[in-house]
Every structure is written in C-alpha cells, then in structure tokens.
Design a protein around this motif. Structure first.
Motif, mmCIF file in Angstrom:
data_model
loop_
_atom_site.group_PDB
_atom_site.id
_atom_site.type_symbol
_atom_site.label_atom_id
_atom_site.label_comp_id
_atom_site.label_asym_id
_atom_site.label_seq_id
_atom_site.Cartn_x
_atom_site.Cartn_y
_atom_site.Cartn_z
ATOM 1 N N GLY A 491 0.802 -1.197 0.000
ATOM 2 C CA GLY A 491 0.000 0.000 0.000
ATOM 3 C C GLY A 491 0.843 1.257 0.000
ATOM 4 N N PHE A 492 0.292 2.291 0.605
ATOM 5 C CA PHE A 492 0.850 3.628 0.520
ATOM 6 C C PHE A 492 2.236 3.720 1.165
ATOM 7 C CE2 PHE A 492 0.557 8.252 1.892
ATOM 8 C CZ PHE A 492 0.879 8.733 0.635
ATOM 9 N N GLY A 493 2.423 3.092 2.328
ATOM 10 C CA GLY A 493 3.710 3.161 3.013
ATOM 11 C C GLY A 493 4.834 2.534 2.211
ATOM 12 N N ALA A 494 4.550 1.391 1.585
ATOM 13 C CA ALA A 494 5.564 0.738 0.757
ATOM 14 C C ALA A 494 5.920 1.612 -0.441
ATOM 15 C CB ALA A 494 5.059 -0.631 0.294
ATOM 16 N N LEU A 495 4.928 2.338 -0.963
ATOM 17 C CA LEU A 495 5.193 3.217 -2.102
ATOM 18 C C LEU A 495 6.119 4.361 -1.710
ATOM 19 C CD1 LEU A 495 4.271 4.150 -5.076
ATOM 20 C CD2 LEU A 495 2.919 5.800 -3.793
ATOM 21 N N THR A 496 5.845 5.017 -0.578
ATOM 22 C CA THR A 496 6.662 6.170 -0.202
ATOM 23 C C THR A 496 8.113 5.759 0.029
ATOM 24 O OG1 THR A 496 6.095 5.917 2.152
ATOM 25 C CG2 THR A 496 4.711 7.380 0.830
ATOM 26 N N ARG A 497 8.336 4.572 0.583
ATOM 27 C CA ARG A 497 9.706 4.128 0.838
ATOM 28 C C ARG A 497 10.492 3.973 -0.462
ATOM 29 N NH1 ARG A 497 11.895 -1.846 2.569
ATOM 30 N NH2 ARG A 497 14.101 -1.261 2.633
ATOM 31 N N HIS A 498 9.846 3.476 -1.500
ATOM 32 C CA HIS A 498 10.556 3.143 -2.745
ATOM 33 C C HIS A 498 10.380 4.186 -3.839
ATOM 34 C CE1 HIS A 498 11.814 -0.951 -1.643
ATOM 35 N NE2 HIS A 498 10.670 -1.030 -0.986
ATOM 36 N N LEU A 499 9.601 5.240 -3.594
ATOM 37 C CA LEU A 499 9.269 6.169 -4.673
ATOM 38 C C LEU A 499 10.502 6.863 -5.238
ATOM 39 C CD1 LEU A 499 6.927 7.257 -6.308
ATOM 40 C CD2 LEU A 499 6.637 9.078 -4.598
ATOM 41 N N GLY A 500 11.407 7.312 -4.375
ATOM 42 C CA GLY A 500 12.612 7.964 -4.866
ATOM 43 C C GLY A 500 13.487 7.023 -5.673
ATOM 44 N N ARG A 501 13.673 5.809 -5.171
ATOM 45 C CA ARG A 501 14.480 4.816 -5.888
ATOM 46 C C ARG A 501 13.856 4.488 -7.237
ATOM 47 N NH1 ARG A 501 14.220 -0.574 -6.804
ATOM 48 N NH2 ARG A 501 12.319 -0.820 -5.568
ATOM 49 N N LEU A 502 12.543 4.286 -7.258
ATOM 50 C CA LEU A 502 11.875 3.905 -8.499
ATOM 51 C C LEU A 502 11.909 5.027 -9.528
ATOM 52 C CD1 LEU A 502 8.774 2.024 -7.042
ATOM 53 C CD2 LEU A 502 10.630 1.011 -8.379
ATOM 54 N N SER A 503 11.660 6.254 -9.088
ATOM 55 C CA SER A 503 11.653 7.361 -10.054
ATOM 56 C C SER A 503 13.050 7.583 -10.632
ATOM 57 C CB SER A 503 11.118 8.641 -9.391
ATOM 58 O OG SER A 503 11.858 8.971 -8.238
ATOM 59 N N ASP A 504 14.090 7.436 -9.811
ATOM 60 C CA ASP A 504 15.466 7.541 -10.334
ATOM 61 C C ASP A 504 15.746 6.435 -11.353
ATOM 62 O OD1 ASP A 504 16.174 9.753 -8.867
ATOM 63 O OD2 ASP A 504 17.111 8.626 -7.242
#
Length: 672
Positions: A491-504
C-alpha cells in the motif's frame, strides 16, 4: 502491520476496473471467461470476471456457504446495508454487502484452485490461459500491432514515453517521474474516476516527508492532508485481555506491551491527497485518462508497447514503457503467476465506526493480541491480531485527544490458501463477536456502534518476490510487483519508501534505453531482507493439522518485542515500518535466545528445519549486502557517476540500490 495502508489496493472485487479482457482479441481472451471456473484465478476478479462473481454473489454463493454460515452472516449483512454506498476508484471505495459477496466468492475459488506442478504453458489447453499481455504477433488486438508497426516510419513516435496503468498509486510515481524529467510524455490510465476513498490511510510523518523531498507534495499540502495525528501506537501480545499490563511475559504470565512514538500515527485523507497530486501532475503536462478501461497490452521489444483501450473506435495508446500499478489484482501479474498458488495469505476484516470510549481513544494499536491461538476445527488454528487507529483528533481546529469516539479497528490473521481455511463470513463474525473483548466500552457492535464503513480483504503473497519482468517494456510497480513486506502487504507506506528509488531508476532506464526485461529486472531485484521477512509470517501462522502450543505466537512475539523495545527506537521502529536490518535482527535474536533458550526447539519444530535454513541463507545475504553498501558503494558510486557508458552506469547504480534497500540501510532515523 501496515494493513490500513495496504487496504488501498485489495479490499473488494470490481474496483480493479481499469482493465478488461478484449472481446475482439485472441481466442484465449475470448474463451477465458468460459474457462475461469476451472482454472486458477487471481483472488480479486477483474472486470472480465465480474459476471461470474455477480452470479455467485446472487445465487451460487449459497452453495458455498453452509446454512449455519448464512445464518451468522445476517448480522454482517444488516450492518453493511446500513452503511452508505460509497464508491471510489481505489480499493476500499465500497462498503456494500454485494462487494463483500464478490470478495468471498473469489476467496472460495482461490482456496479450491490447484497449483500446477512442472508448469509448462505448452502442455496446457491454450484457451485456459488468460492472455492480457503478449509479445506474440498472432495474439492481441490487430489494431494495436498495426499502430506499433507505424513507429519509426515517416517520423512517427510513440504517443507517450510512459503509460501508467492504475491511477490510485500510479499518480504518485507518474508525478515523481515528471519532476525528475519534465520532458517526459506520461499518461495515467484509470478505469474509474481517479479519486481516493473516504477511509484514512495511516502513515508516519517521516514517510510523508519523503513526498515533500521528491517534490510530489509541498509541506503545506502535507499538513492539509493530515486529518488525524496522535502520539504513537501500541504493540502488545497477551494470552488474555489485561490493560494496562506491566512487566514481561515471564513476570506476569500474560504477555508484554509497549508504545512506540511516531509510527503510523498520522491519518491522511486519500481523496484530498490524490486530488492534490493529480493537480500537480496535470500542471506539469501529464495526462490523466479517467473511466478508461484497458483491454490488454501488446509488446514489441524494438518498437514499444501498445495499450488496447476498451470501446468502439478507440485508438490504442503506444508507449516506450508501461508501468503496471494495478495492485495485487493486476491482470499482468496474474497472467505471469498463472498456475501458482500463493505461499501466504493475510485475511483482514474491520470497520470504521463511532461509539467507542472517547477517553481511551488516544493512541493506535499497530499489532496486538489478547487471546491464544484459536482452534477453528476443520478450518485450522488461527492467531488473531488486532489493529486500531483513532480518527479525527490532534489537528489544529479539530477535536483534541479524548474528544472523538470514532475509531477504525481491524482483525487480521495469517494462513495459507488451503481449501479448508475459513470463509470471510466466518472471520467477520468472529470480528463482531470478539470486538467487545478488544474494546470493552461496547457490548454489542450492532447496537452500540454507528458503523460508517465495513472493511474486508485478503492479500495473497508469493515468496518469489519482487516479481521479475517477463516482458520487455513492462514494469510492475508497488503491490503489483510484490515489493511489499509479507507482514504489511504494501500500500501507501511501501510506495513512499521506494518512490525515490523507483523514479530515479525508471528515469535512468528511459534515458539509457534500458527497457529490455533483463534491464528492468534490475529495478525489482532480489532483496534479502524482504525474503527474510517470510520467516516471521510463517512463525505467526499454523498449518492445517499442525500441532502447536496455543500460547506459541504470544510467547514468541512478547519476548522479541520486549527485547526490541529495550534495545531502543533504532531497533523497533524500522521493524514496525517493515524494514529488516542486520543490526536489529541479530541483536534481538541473540538476546531472545538468552532470554528464553528452551523455546528454540519449539520454534524450529514449528517453522521446520528446511525453512529455517533457507531463512539463514537470506540473513547471510543481508550481512553481505550491508557490508557491500557500507564498504563498496562510497568508493564505487563516484566512479559510476562519471561513466560515459549509460547502460553500464544504469546497471551499476541499480546494483548499489539493491545493496542499500536489500539490507535496510535506506531507513532514515529521526535524528538523521
């Protein structure tokens, strides 16, 4: 643990309406609906299975439930029929009894399904395999292939650089990508209206700050979106209800409880949050296509991918890259996992209601037990856990702590998908029966509470996660990839943790044209700390027919949580936020062995020696990744950033990210 966040993707059937099988596609697509009663299907139906689900909900479900179950379910039906028929595009947007029946029907089908052994598509009846995505030119919509073949001729390019399928969480990754590179052409395709549910998502303030650091939200927008805030959450493991509880497990013979500050202590309004991010995305030049259903995807490694949209005379969209943000019920991941039965399941039921005691509605419960393992007879043995969050307190201009009687409560349990496992009706009835014991200010939920929403879901997870891409130019993101912890279910918490890594990583992949499946696999790499988390889920569940001391789970968790609490916030906070680190893991395990040495044989007997050895292998890899991140990355990264070879730079950067995230070294402590 983060079950409130996880309900974002998987509460009920029918909300995954961003896709549908194309009636004009291949013979496999045409015949899938006819075959679906006889094959392994995903736990939540897509729109391609809604007809069958509705039929089951209307009539066939009666043959699934026993007369006793139907009689008991009348309380759930009465309560749910009194709640508002709230609809949104994300999961959790409906609280109707019909939606509950659809989920129940799909859970029954999953339990009855049989996993295929020695899986080989060539040995199966082709009509039985769902074909939502294909790279075979003989399958899929001919119009999509025709449009792909035009790319590169007379200056024709793809319509977009990135098409994001599924908007509820997809809008966050799409916005982050546009902030990284404003020149990208990005479209978000959502089957319904792109709006969040009314039910709050619970998250920590530090996790929300990550969205500010990436530019997805401003600080003012974060403050505006937080509608509830309280000091922290309790963790407790007790053989019986005793509150407050002092001392440790071996002192009081009951259990242990502690309160950890700043963990899941903020309730954010999804509707407001998604509206703000959507507005920012469109202001940056992004395109949102709402009420647009996807019929399938065709992929050419050389040309791109084409997304087949459902409707008369609707042109397919072409893109260099497709991001699958359709959650656990994604038809892409479902096709890739065809023939596999999940390795674990978390079933959760709950409600948001008013009528609780105001004076004790001050903090949340992140994970809590107040009973021993329940023997459900033929359904097996279950350890029930509770989770609860206050609603509407602690914000400027709002109610103060002690003034709100509104609370969200969940009851959840871990098990496998054995056909003997209980129905959701059974779990929901246990929830209503046991809720007064958990919340003693009420005696009869149906009478004492004003239930606003009823929440229900089951989350299947697989040990071979994150899911490696099977097709080029298609990448699963978020819950669709299985990157979430088997304890939290994403859910949302897992997304926020990985969002920077994924967008890079995605930005780098597009710039270097590293869109082959082997390159994209580096974005969803093996992460040993995620694999190690499987041991914890297995320790909290009991196999059908397995003998176990009814106090086993409480003894295990009470002892470990007391040790982690004693070790301090640097040990317990990462674990509660689903980040496994070597320092906390080894420290707590060694102290647990000293504190309760006679318990070790029971643990080995419960989880099994082969699984324990497998887990030890993952722990050794966590140690290796920790060493590589600390010793090699500081030396290697400056050299990699100066590389002229974009492909090699992309690959080495992803490897260093795997070391960082796979060891939990990405976790930021408050003082940092």
């Amino acid at each position: 643990m983060k079950l409130d966040q996880a309900l974002l993707h998987l509460i009920f059937v029918g909300q995954c309406s961003s896709f549908a099988f194309n009636p004009n596609g291949s013979s496999k697509q045409k015949n899938f609906q006819k075959q679906q009663k006889h094959v392994l299907v995903a736990p939540l139906a897509s729109s391609s299975t809604e007809q069958t689900a509705e039929e089951i909900a209307a009539g066939t479900l009666a043959s699934i439930l026993t007369n006793d179950e139907k009689a008991k379910s009348s309380r759930t039906q009465r309560i749910m029929e009194k709640t508002s028929d709230e609809q949104s595009s994300g999961a959790g947007g409906s609280s109707t009894y019909e939606a509950f029946q659809r989920v129940e029907a799909n859970w029954q089908r999953l339990k009855e399904s049989k996993a295929l052994t020695d899986y080989d598509e060539k040995l199966l009846d082709g009509n039985a395999i769902p074909t939502f995505i294909t790279s075979d030119g003989a399958q899929g919509n001919p119009k999509a292939w025709e449009k792909l073949r035009e790319i590169g001729t007379n200056g024709v390019t793809t319509d977009y650089d990135v098409v994001v399928c599924g908007g509820t969480l997809g809008i966050f990754i799409a916005t982050a990508l546009l902030i990284k590179n404003p020149e990208l052409r990005i479209s978000v395709v959502e089957g319904g209206k792109l709006k969040g549910r009314a039910q709050e998502w619970n998250i920590s303030r530090a996790e929300m700050e990550e969205l500010v650091e990436l530019g997805v939200l401003t600080q003012d927008e974060v403050e505006k979106s937080i509608t509830t805030e309280f000091p922290g959450c309790r963790s407790g493991f007790k053989n019986r209800e005793v509150t407050p509880l002092k001392g440790g497990y071996f002192e009081n013979d009951v259990g242990y409880e502690c309160v950890t500050p700043n963990v899941l202590n903020c309730g954010v309004a999804p509707a407001m949050l998604i509206d703000m991010v959507k507005e920012r995305f469109e202001s940056l030049g992004g395109t949102v296509m709402e009420s647009t259903r996807i019929g399938g995807v065709v992929v050419s490694e050389l040309q791109g991918a084409a997304i087949d949209l459902v409707g008369d005379d609707v042109e397919p969209l072409t893109s260099r890259l497709v991001l699958d943000c359709m959650g656990n019920a994604s038809p892409i991941s479902r096709q890739q996992r065809y023939g596999m039965k999940p390795d674990g399941v978390c079933a959760v039921v709950g409600s948001c209601a008013s009528g609780f005691d105001k004076e004790t509605n001050l903090i949340g419960d992140i994970i809590y037990t107040n009973s021993e393992i329940q023997d459900k007879g033929d359904n097996g043995k279950l350890q029930y856990f509770w989770e609860a969050f206050p609603v509407g307190i602690g914000r400027p201009g709002g109610l103060k702590p002690g003034e709100s009687d509104v609370k969200t409560t969940y009851m959840f349990t871990y098990f496998d998908a054995d056909e003997k496992r209980p129905s959701l009706n059974t779990l929901m009835d246990d929830y209503w029966d046991l809720l007064p014991k958990y919340q003693p200010s009420i005696t009869n939920p149906e009478i004492d509470l004003d239930v606003q929403r009823v929440l229900f879901a089951y989350f299947p997870t697989y040990r071979d996660s994150p899911l490696q891409p099977k097709w080029s130019r298609v990448l699963a993101v978020g819950d669709a990839s299985g990157i979430q912890s088997p304890l939290s279910f994403g859910g949302f918490g897992a997304l926020t943790r990985h969002l920077g890594r994924l967008s890079d990583a995605i930005t780098d992949a597009l710039e270097a044209n590293c869109l082959h499946r082997d390159d994209l696999a580096l974005i969803n790499p093996y992460t040993p700390n995620l694999s190690a988390a499987w041991m914890f889920q297995k320790a909290m569940s009991v196999k059908i027919g397995q003998g176990v001391d009814s106090k086993f789970v409480n003894r295990l968790l009470a002892t470990n949580f007391q040790i982690m609490d004693d070790m301090g916030k640097k040990t317990i906070m990462p674990f509660l936020q689903d980040v496994v680190r070597l320092d906390g893991l080894l420290g707590s395990l060694s102290r647990s062995f000293v504190a309760d040495p006679t318990f070790m044989p029971q643990i080995v007997a419960h989880v099994g020696l082969p699984r324990l050895l497998d887990w030890m292998g993952h722990v050794s890899m966590i140690a290796m990744y920790t060493g590589l991140h600390n010793a090699v990355t500081p030396v290697l990264k400056p050299l990699v950033m100066d590389m002229k070879d974009q492909r090699k730079r992309f690959q080495l950067l992803r490897q260093m990210e795997a070391w960082e995230y796979g060891s939990g070294m990405d976790y930021k402590f408050e003082e940092e």
